[in-house]
Design a protein around this motif. Structure first.
Motif, PDB file in Angstrom:
ATOM      1  N   GLY A 267       1.018  -1.195  -0.013  1.00 42.39           N
ATOM      2  CA  GLY A 267      -0.061   0.110   0.064  1.00 42.39           C
ATOM      3  C   GLY A 267       0.744   1.326   0.097  1.00 42.39           C
ATOM      4  N   SER A 268       0.249   2.385  -0.109  1.00 42.99           N
ATOM      5  CA  SER A 268       0.869   3.620  -0.183  1.00 42.99           C
ATOM      6  C   SER A 268       1.467   3.974   1.486  1.00 42.99           C
ATOM      7  N   THR A 269       2.587   4.803   1.250  1.00 46.70           N
ATOM      8  CA  THR A 269       3.179   5.211   2.742  1.00 46.70           C
ATOM      9  C   THR A 269       2.151   5.816   3.408  1.00 46.70           C
ATOM     10  N   ASP A 270       1.266   6.372   3.218  1.00 48.17           N
ATOM     11  CA  ASP A 270       0.235   6.902   4.029  1.00 48.17           C
ATOM     12  C   ASP A 270      -0.865   5.939   4.487  1.00 48.17           C
ATOM     13  N   ALA A 271      -1.282   5.110   3.563  1.00 44.70           N
ATOM     14  CA  ALA A 271      -2.276   4.150   3.753  1.00 44.70           C
ATOM     15  C   ALA A 271      -1.373   3.176   4.813  1.00 44.70           C
ATOM     16  N   LEU A 272      -0.318   2.642   4.865  1.00 41.20           N
ATOM     17  CA  LEU A 272       0.586   1.759   5.789  1.00 41.20           C
ATOM     18  C   LEU A 272       0.426   2.421   7.200  1.00 41.20           C
ATOM     19  N   ARG A 273       0.784   3.758   7.021  1.00 43.80           N
ATOM     20  CA  ARG A 273       0.596   4.704   8.367  1.00 43.80           C
ATOM     21  C   ARG A 273      -0.612   4.430   8.972  1.00 43.80           C
ATOM     22  N   ARG A 274      -1.784   4.620   8.306  1.00 43.21           N
ATOM     23  CA  ARG A 274      -3.086   4.561   8.978  1.00 43.21           C
ATOM     24  C   ARG A 274      -3.278   2.881   9.429  1.00 43.21           C
ATOM     25  N   LEU A 275      -2.984   1.957   8.374  1.00 37.83           N
ATOM     26  CA  LEU A 275      -3.005   0.548   9.094  1.00 37.83           C
ATOM     27  C   LEU A 275      -2.044   0.740  10.454  1.00 37.83           C
ATOM     28  N   SER A 276      -0.989   1.140  10.620  1.00 39.12           N
ATOM     29  CA  SER A 276      -0.247   1.088  11.936  1.00 39.12           C
ATOM     30  C   SER A 276      -1.060   1.678  13.144  1.00 39.12           C
ATOM     31  N   GLU A 277      -1.511   2.803  12.580  1.00 38.86           N
ATOM     32  CA  GLU A 277      -2.415   3.585  13.847  1.00 38.86           C
ATOM     33  C   GLU A 277      -3.749   2.749  14.159  1.00 38.86           C
ATOM     34  N   LEU A 278      -4.098   1.908  13.124  1.00 38.40           N
ATOM     35  CA  LEU A 278      -5.337   1.117  13.078  1.00 38.40           C
ATOM     36  C   LEU A 278      -4.800  -0.123  14.286  1.00 38.40           C
ATOM     37  N   THR A 279      -4.008  -0.760  14.252  1.00 40.93           N
ATOM     38  CA  THR A 279      -3.610  -2.003  14.776  1.00 40.93           C
ATOM     39  C   THR A 279      -2.904  -1.498  16.299  1.00 40.93           C
TER      40      THR A 279
END
Length: 225
Positions: A198-210
């Motif tokens: 995923g994009s850098t921004d999407a991966l950042r949001r995934l990290s926020e989610l987990t």
């Protein structure tokens, strides 16, 4: 249907759903309405006559209903009644209680990617239960695990997942075994991690989610059961 013969709400509830396999049938129907063949495939180890018996009992007690669906389904489809849907909260809490038992890994146990739908219900709190000023990031993620594809949707109202198609578009794609994906979604890690794109921004949001997972920052084995 066997009965404990006790005038107790818990005993009466167990009279209805306490038999072996019954709560796992309910789990499958919480994931979504299912045909008999879907349930049989999703519950490895259950005898076909026992599945039929359990479904019949659940229909007789009003937990489950069914209907004949026209083409292209062309089959009887089972689903939870409004009363049956009331089992979601207690079963999710029971699954949360059982999270420490996942720390030993999958071993030789059966795996189904679709079971991650229920795992996601247990791993993430309701939006209203988040600490003040905290909220879930907005994100869509497709999960490909053990032959199934799921769509995880996160947003201000909570985190939800459903079975989808393998070509479903999403901001992030997560691929691996159910054990690898469960470890990632729970804020932990596996010996061999899931593959995430995923994009850098999407991966950042995934990290926020987990980071919002109830297990985040904890060794599952150390969580109170």
């Amino acid at each position: 249907m066997k009965s404990y013969g006790e005038f107790c709400a818990l005993a009466r509830a167990l009279d209805v759903i306490g038999d072996r396999w019954t709560m796992l049938i309910v789990r499958e129907l919480l994931v979504g309405p299912s045909r008999y063949s879907d349930l049989s495939r999703a519950l490895p180890g259950i005898a076909t006559n026992l599945l039929a018996q359990r479904l019949r009992t659940l229909e007789e007690t009003g937990v489950v209903a069914s209907s004949e669906e026209p083409a292209p389904v062309s089959a009887r489809v089972y689903y939870l009644t409004e009363w049956g849907l009331g089992l979601q909260r207690p079963l999710v809490e029971l699954a949360r209680w059982g999270v420490p038992l996942m720390s030993a890994g999958a071993g030789d146990d059966h795996n189904r990617g679709r079971w991650l739908v229920f795992a996601i219900m247990a791993l993430y709190p309701e939006a209203a239960a988040l600490p003040a000023q905290a909220r879930f990031p907005t994100l869509t993620a497709r999960i490909d695990a053990d032959g199934d594809s799921l769509l995880l949707v996160s947003g201000p109202t909570g985190v939800r997942a459903s079975v989808t198609n393998s070509d479903e578009s999403a901001e992030v794609t997560i691929a691996g075994t159910s054990e690898q994906v469960f470890a990632m979604l729970s804020g932990g890690c596996a010996d061999t991690p899931a593959r995430i794109t995923g994009s850098t921004d999407a991966l950042r949001r995934l990290s926020e989610l987990t980071a919002t997972a109830l297990t985040a920052g904890h060794d599952p084995a150390d969580l109170p059961a």
